[in-house]
Design a protein around this motif. Structure first.
Motif, short mmCIF file in Angstrom:
data_model
loop_
_atom_site.label_atom_id
_atom_site.label_comp_id
_atom_site.label_asym_id
_atom_site.label_seq_id
_atom_site.Cartn_x
_atom_site.Cartn_y
_atom_site.Cartn_z
N LEU A 264 0.83 -1.21 0.00
CA LEU A 264 0.00 0.00 0.00
C LEU A 264 0.86 1.25 0.00
CD1 LEU A 264 -2.74 -1.11 2.56
CD2 LEU A 264 -3.03 -0.81 0.10
N ALA A 265 1.95 1.23 0.77
CA ALA A 265 2.83 2.39 0.82
C ALA A 265 3.48 2.65 -0.54
CB ALA A 265 3.90 2.18 1.90
N MET A 266 3.90 1.58 -1.21
CA MET A 266 4.53 1.77 -2.52
C MET A 266 3.53 2.26 -3.55
SD MET A 266 7.38 -1.27 -2.92
CE MET A 266 6.20 -2.62 -2.90
N GLU A 267 2.31 1.72 -3.51
CA GLU A 267 1.27 2.20 -4.43
C GLU A 267 1.00 3.68 -4.22
OE1 GLU A 267 -2.10 -0.25 -3.66
OE2 GLU A 267 -1.17 -2.09 -4.41
N LEU A 340 2.37 4.07 7.16
CA LEU A 340 1.37 5.10 7.46
C LEU A 340 1.95 6.48 7.22
CD1 LEU A 340 -1.44 5.85 8.52
CD2 LEU A 340 -0.51 5.76 10.84
N GLN A 341 3.22 6.69 7.59
CA GLN A 341 3.86 7.99 7.38
C GLN A 341 3.95 8.34 5.91
OE1 GLN A 341 4.44 9.72 10.01
NE2 GLN A 341 5.49 11.50 9.17
N VAL A 342 4.21 7.34 5.07
CA VAL A 342 4.26 7.59 3.63
C VAL A 342 2.92 8.08 3.12
CG1 VAL A 342 4.46 6.44 1.38
CG2 VAL A 342 6.15 5.96 3.16
N HIS A 343 1.83 7.57 3.70
CA HIS A 343 0.49 8.00 3.30
C HIS A 343 0.17 9.43 3.74
CE1 HIS A 343 -0.25 3.73 2.48
NE2 HIS A 343 -1.35 4.08 1.86
N GLY A 347 -3.80 8.70 5.44
CA GLY A 347 -3.72 7.33 5.93
C GLY A 347 -4.38 7.13 7.27
N TYR A 348 -4.65 8.23 7.96
CA TYR A 348 -5.24 8.15 9.30
C TYR A 348 -6.75 7.95 9.25
CZ TYR A 348 -5.50 9.26 14.31
OH TYR A 348 -5.70 9.21 15.66
N TRP A 349 -7.34 8.16 8.07
CA TRP A 349 -8.79 8.03 7.92
C TRP A 349 -9.18 6.58 7.65
CZ3 TRP A 349 -7.21 12.74 8.55
CH2 TRP A 349 -8.13 13.74 8.89
N GLU A 350 -10.37 6.18 8.15
CA GLU A 350 -10.84 4.81 7.95
C GLU A 350 -11.03 4.46 6.49
OE1 GLU A 350 -14.23 3.80 10.23
OE2 GLU A 350 -13.18 3.87 12.16
N SER A 351 -11.19 5.44 5.65
CA SER A 351 -11.36 5.18 4.21
C SER A 351 -10.07 4.66 3.57
CB SER A 351 -11.81 6.45 3.50
OG SER A 351 -10.88 7.51 3.73
N PRO A 353 -7.02 2.00 3.36
CA PRO A 353 -6.75 0.62 3.79
C PRO A 353 -5.63 0.51 4.82
CG PRO A 353 -7.01 0.71 1.40
CD PRO A 353 -6.98 2.13 1.89
N ILE A 354 -4.67 1.43 4.78
CA ILE A 354 -3.56 1.34 5.73
C ILE A 354 -4.02 1.58 7.16
CG2 ILE A 354 -2.89 3.77 5.59
CD1 ILE A 354 -0.51 0.73 5.78
N GLU A 355 -5.14 2.27 7.35
CA GLU A 355 -5.64 2.54 8.70
C GLU A 355 -5.98 1.25 9.43
OE1 GLU A 355 -8.76 3.05 11.74
OE2 GLU A 355 -9.00 2.14 9.74
N ARG A 356 -6.67 0.33 8.76
CA ARG A 356 -7.01 -0.94 9.39
C ARG A 356 -5.76 -1.76 9.67
NH1 ARG A 356 -7.53 -5.77 6.96
NH2 ARG A 356 -8.05 -4.95 4.90
N ILE A 357 -4.84 -1.79 8.73
CA ILE A 357 -3.62 -2.57 8.91
C ILE A 357 -2.82 -2.04 10.09
CG2 ILE A 357 -1.38 -3.05 7.85
CD1 ILE A 357 -2.94 -3.35 5.20
N TYR A 358 -2.78 -0.73 10.23
CA TYR A 358 -2.06 -0.13 11.36
C TYR A 358 -2.66 -0.57 12.69
CZ TYR A 358 0.50 3.48 13.94
OH TYR A 358 1.33 4.14 14.81
N ARG A 359 -4.00 -0.62 12.75
CA ARG A 359 -4.66 -1.08 13.98
C ARG A 359 -4.45 -2.57 14.22
NH1 ARG A 359 -9.51 -1.49 13.32
NH2 ARG A 359 -10.01 -0.47 11.34
N ASP A 360 -4.60 -3.35 13.16
CA ASP A 360 -4.46 -4.80 13.30
C ASP A 360 -3.05 -5.20 13.74
OD1 ASP A 360 -7.08 -5.26 12.59
OD2 ASP A 360 -6.65 -5.87 10.53
N ALA A 361 -2.06 -4.43 13.32
CA ALA A 361 -0.67 -4.79 13.59
C ALA A 361 -0.35 -4.85 15.07
CB ALA A 361 0.27 -3.82 12.89
N ARG A 362 -1.08 -4.11 15.89
CA ARG A 362 -0.75 -4.08 17.32
C ARG A 362 -1.07 -5.40 18.01
NH1 ARG A 362 2.03 -3.20 21.00
NH2 ARG A 362 2.22 -1.36 22.32
N ALA A 363 -1.98 -6.17 17.45
CA ALA A 363 -2.43 -7.39 18.13
C ALA A 363 -1.34 -8.43 18.25
CB ALA A 363 -3.64 -7.98 17.39
N GLN A 364 -0.51 -8.55 17.21
CA GLN A 364 0.50 -9.60 17.24
C GLN A 364 1.51 -9.42 18.38
OE1 GLN A 364 -0.84 -8.68 14.25
NE2 GLN A 364 -0.16 -10.03 12.62
N ARG A 365 1.61 -8.22 18.91
CA ARG A 365 2.53 -8.00 20.02
C ARG A 365 2.08 -8.72 21.29
NH1 ARG A 365 6.28 -3.94 19.00
NH2 ARG A 365 6.74 -3.79 21.22
#
Length: 387
Positions: A264-267, A340-343, A347-351, A353-365
């Motif tokens: 997503l960041a590269m796109e 997210l920074q590249v966006h 990127g902070y808006w729910e519209s 796609p990177i917004e959901r990925i940023y939230r989901d990423a915290r779970a694996q910790r």
């Protein structure tokens, strides 16, 4: 081609399966993701769809009705699946792992009652270890007392994934009055057993749609015949059968999600123009993407190495699994933050796609133990070796 027909020794057919999985992730998987985010729930047909495709039994032996995919090759598929919604990868990850914990200690009757139906998708089993007042396992507070052919279970569990929607809890407790590993037991507890209070936990930051439960047991009767292994085997069932390969799997889910964030960041970097030039032409952005690519590849290789060592029976595989998970979750944090920074602000808006990925990423910790737990496992191995 169906999953049933794949001969895993045939590299061409494995490549076809991998393409099939990727097509699902980028097609139906995205549709499921939008529905889950909208409704905050996993639709029942997602479970049915994944089961019909054979994705819930990829690593189970063929003689059990599974696909028989070697663990290391399965991780290649899990990486792809983890590019989808976190609830999709959670279902696939848990179903492809929990059967192993059951099978290592199951007798033939238990194999027919629990293992084979779980692999076939007939029952759902929730791994039930975590307690709010305990730490990494050996200090379990939930306890049982034996009376005849039953154990009577009392205690609390929380953060139990699929704890609401399962058919059985694979639950770990200790014999009342014992301490340490030797007093632990692994029990298959019926979801409809008496003396159980099940409370769905509130919505999470990410991994929306996957249910989590708080469980309270008040002298809940559990047949002794539902005990896996012997008294004292509880933590061996939990750690050797599930947690070691599961931590490696979680590491690879981090790789998959980071890969999607990087895409997503590269796109965005290629399409977004500032001062007449694409963002990708800016050295700061290009360097961030280069760092991400190196981070992702390093984590992928460590996860695959840990998987190979576990498959070979390496006694150090437990520490390697913790190394892989520790490295991968830290990598995922860095990659998603840069993505997210590249966006920029959009990127902070729910519209986005990177917004959901940023939230989901915290779970694996937190999955399969925090970073601090992984460091404790690694340090114990290192210092024990030194001694």
């Amino acid at each position: 081609m169906t999953c049933e027909s794949v001969a895993w020794a045939d590299e061409t057919r494995f490549h076809e399966l991998r393409e099939e999985v990727e097509a699902f992730v980028r097609g139906p998987g995205e549709q499921y993701a939008a529905e889950i985010e909208r409704d905050r729930a996993v639709p029942p047909r997602l479970w049915e769809d994944l089961n019909e495709r054979g994705y819930l039994r990829l690593v189970a032996p063929e003689e059990y009705g599974g696909r028989g995919v070697p663990f290391s090759r399965y991780l290649e598929l899990l990486e792809l699946i983890s590019m989808s919604h976190a609830s999709v990868r959670m279902i696939v990850h848990v179903c492809n792992g929990v059967w192993r914990a059951l099978d290592r200690f199951a007798n033939e009757d238990q194999r027919k009652k629990f293992v084979l139906p779980q692999i076939a998708g007939g029952i759902r089993v929730a791994f039930t270890l975590t307690e709010s007042a305990a730490g990494s396992g050996a200090d379990l507070r939930s306890s049982v007392v034996r009376g005849g052919d039953f154990y009577y279970l009392s205690g609390e569990k929380h953060l139990i994934t699929f704890g609401v929607s399962c058919d059985y809890w694979l639950l770990f407790a200790r014999l009342e009055g014992t301490s340490g590993k030797n007093g632990t037991v692994a029990l298959m507890v019926d979801r409809n057993a008496s003396g159980v209070t099940v409370e769905a936990m509130p919505d999470t930051m990410g991994v929306r749609g996957t249910d989590h439960a708080t469980l309270v047991f008040d002298r809940t009767p559990v047949p002794v015949a539902h005990r896996l292994g012997e008294e004292g085997d509880g933590l061996d069932v939990a750690f050797g059968g599930f947690l070691t390969p599961s931590r490696i799997s979680v590491a690879m889910t981090c790789v998959g999600l980071a890969r999607r964030a990087q895409e997503l960041a590269m796109e965005h970097a290629r399409s977004r123009r500032t001062f007449g030039k694409p963002l990708s032409s800016r050295q700061a952005v290009a360097f961030a993407l280069a760092e991400n690519a190196a981070d992702i590849e390093a984590a992928r290789r460590l996860a695959l190495y840990a998987a190979g060592q576990w498959e070979q029976g390496d006694p150090h595989a437990g520490a390697l699994s913790s190394m892989a998970k520790l490295t991968a979750v830290d990598m995922l944090t860095r990659v998603t933050d840069k993505a997210l920074q590249v966006h920029g602000g959009i990127g902070y808006w729910e519209s986005s796609p990177i917004e959901r990925i940023y939230r989901d990423a915290r779970a694996q910790r937190f999955e399969e133990g925090t970073n601090e737990i992984q460091k404790a496992v690694i340090a114990r191995e290192l210092l024990g070796t030194v001694r």
